[in-house]
Scaffold this motif. Structure first.
Motif, short mmCIF file in Angstrom:
data_model
loop_
_atom_site.label_atom_id
_atom_site.label_comp_id
_atom_site.label_asym_id
_atom_site.label_seq_id
_atom_site.Cartn_x
_atom_site.Cartn_y
_atom_site.Cartn_z
N ALA A 262 0.85 -1.20 0.00
CA ALA A 262 0.00 0.00 0.00
C ALA A 262 0.88 1.25 0.00
N LEU A 263 1.95 1.23 0.79
CA LEU A 263 2.85 2.39 0.83
C LEU A 263 3.59 2.57 -0.49
N GLU A 264 3.98 1.45 -1.10
CA GLU A 264 4.63 1.52 -2.42
C GLU A 264 3.68 2.13 -3.45
N ALA A 265 2.42 1.70 -3.38
CA ALA A 265 1.44 2.17 -4.37
C ALA A 265 1.19 3.67 -4.20
N VAL A 266 0.99 4.12 -2.94
CA VAL A 266 0.67 5.54 -2.77
C VAL A 266 1.89 6.45 -3.00
N ARG A 316 9.50 3.87 9.96
CA ARG A 316 8.23 4.54 10.25
C ARG A 316 7.73 5.21 8.98
N ILE A 317 6.42 5.42 8.91
CA ILE A 317 5.87 6.11 7.74
C ILE A 317 6.52 7.48 7.60
N GLY A 318 6.80 8.11 8.74
CA GLY A 318 7.44 9.43 8.72
C GLY A 318 8.85 9.42 8.13
N ASP A 319 9.45 8.24 8.00
CA ASP A 319 10.79 8.17 7.40
C ASP A 319 10.76 8.28 5.88
N ILE A 320 9.55 8.17 5.29
CA ILE A 320 9.45 8.26 3.83
C ILE A 320 9.63 9.73 3.44
N LYS A 324 3.39 13.32 3.61
CA LYS A 324 2.80 12.09 4.15
C LYS A 324 1.72 11.53 3.23
N PRO A 325 1.72 10.21 3.03
CA PRO A 325 0.65 9.65 2.20
C PRO A 325 -0.71 9.87 2.85
N ASP A 326 -1.74 9.81 2.02
CA ASP A 326 -3.11 10.01 2.48
C ASP A 326 -3.66 8.69 3.06
#
Ligand SMILES: NC(=O)c1ccc[n+]([C@@H]2O[C@H](COP(=O)([O-])OP(=O)(O)OC[C@H]3O[C@@H](n4cnc5c(N)ncnc54)[C@H](O)[C@@H]3O)[C@@H](O)[C@H]2O)c1
Ligand SMILES: [Zn+2]
Length: 377
Positions: A262-266, A316-320, A324-326
């Motif tokens: 999901a993170l790759e896709a967004v 963490r998501i914050g490391d991307i 921030k993704p939705d």
């Protein structure tokens, strides 16, 4: 005739036990240089089409072709551009055309020299050209050595999504040379490391603890690297042997992948987040979600995150990097990835490091709350 270069150290052999389709994974520094003798020992009259990408060709193609020439194997080379775009209908056409033009027959072989992109593309071309030519996988990324080159899944991407067109086509054998990983950019090496750690998290807590102690030596390329690859390959081989067509226990290999995909896709399957990086974050999320559900010790989430961060992986998501993704978009991809039935979905959760399991009845609402929280903090 030049003598074929032999592996400099002992070679570890892992067998993928699939009855008549069983095959060996040969792991050892220098095995790339013995590709020719390994092929001729199994297929005395074979001609070979080597499929590779430009980056790999520059660094490692010479060693492979010298070893083919040394034992008198006739060969041609097809070089595709590096990157996911080559895993397309157009890339497939290029490879299949070149194989047919070189008159590679069913008793000849295609050698896939490269990362997962080349392995998936060349493997699929081998599955369909002349209704099936044997393929030798020679993985050159850590991810490919411990994951994509083993198990026979091949394919390409389409406008509808990744890996939607493909075939199961088990290789004749796999040559994993830990030495070729010396030329990998560290970020790509690390992305593969997330998949190595995954095997510890799924079912081998001792291996995870061993990695915590030995990861520096694994990265530096000592005998520990070979050992880690062999342990990971054994775990993958066992899953494949138990579930060749990915209908049951092989699902555990997707630990961390529902969140990760999901993170790759967004993030648009871009350089912002490599697959292994997404899996790294996904595995931490799977641990945290399991801890919240009272299934796993919260300390394991911290232990895992600390280890992956130490390597240099995002946790963490914050490391991307970037915005921030939705949350809604992430949830939509999770629901797409997993069939939702009456507000429930299957998710791989864990009872702690080394104890992943498939949970069949996870509430979508719980996942939604969790994802929303992770994206708001
Ligand atoms: N078939 C499966 O079971 C399976 C499993 C997991 C992933 N995959 C697929 O694998 C692909 C990702 O594989 P990947 O991570 O290996 O990516 P990749 O093949 O794109 O390789 C990453 C980059 O490293 C370069 N490279 C490869 N080997 C090198 C070396 N030794 N030295 C220097 N550079 C080198 C490549 O040219 C590329 O630029 C995805 O398409 C994914 O869908 C398949
Ligand atoms: Zn993966």
């Amino acid at each position: 005739m030049v003598e074929a270069r032999m592996p400099s150290r002992g070679t570890t052999t892992v067998t993928v036990d699939l009855g008549p389709r069983s095959y060996e994974i040969l792991i050892g520094r220098g095995v790339l240089g013995s590709a020719g003798s390994e092929i001729i020992a199994r297929m005395p009259d074979a001609r070979v089409a080597v499929v590779t990408d430009r980056n790999v060709a520059e660094r490692h193609l010479g060693t492979l072709t010298e070893s083919l020439t040394a034992v008198g194997i006739e060969h041609v080379t097809v070089t595709v551009p590096p990157g996911e775009k080559s895993k397309s209908f157009a890339g497939l056409e290029t490879v299949v055309d070149a194989v047919l033009a070189a008159r590679i027959e069913r008793d000849d072989a295609i050698v896939a020299l490269g990362g997962g992109v080349v392995g998936d593309l060349a493997g699929f071309a081998a599955a369909i050209a002349r209704r099936g030519i044997g393929v030798v996988q020679v993985p050159t990324t850590l991810l490919a050595q411990v994951d994509s080159a083993i198990g026979g899944k091949t394919g390409i991407n389409t406008g509808h999504g990744k890996n939607l067109v493909g075939a199961f086509h088990q290789p004749l054998f796999v040559l994993a040379d830990p030495g070729v990983l010396d030329t990998l950019p560290p970020r790509i090496f690390n992305a593969g490391y997330a998949e190595v750690a995954k095997y510890g998290l799924i079912g081998n807590a001792d291996f995870f603890a061993w990695l915590e102690t030995n990861w520096r030596a694994v990265a530096a390329g000592g005998p520990e690297r070979e050992e880690a690859i062999a342990i990971a390959c054994r775990a993958k081989a066992a899953s494949v042997a138990a579930d060749e067509r990915d209908e049951g226990v092989r699902a555990l290999l997707n630990f961390g992948h529902t969140f990760g995909h999901a993170l790759e896709a967004v993030t648009g399957y871009s350089d912002r987040l490599l697959h292994g990086e997404a899996v790294s974050i996904g595995m931490v999320l799977a641990h945290e979600f399991s801890a919240r559900a009272g299934l796993a010790p919260p300390a394991d989430t911290e232990r895992l995150a600390a280890h992956l961060a130490e390597i240099g992986l995002p946790v963490r998501i914050g490391d991307i990097p970037g915005s921030k993704p939705d949350a809604a978009a992430v949830m939509e991809h999770i629901a797409q990835d997993k069939k939702v039935t009456r507000g429930r979905l299957n998710l791989i959760l864990t009872r702690g490091i080394g104890q992943a399991f498939v949970a069949h009845d996870v509430s979508v609402a719980d996942v939604e709350t969790f994802v929303a929280e992770k994206l708001s903090t």
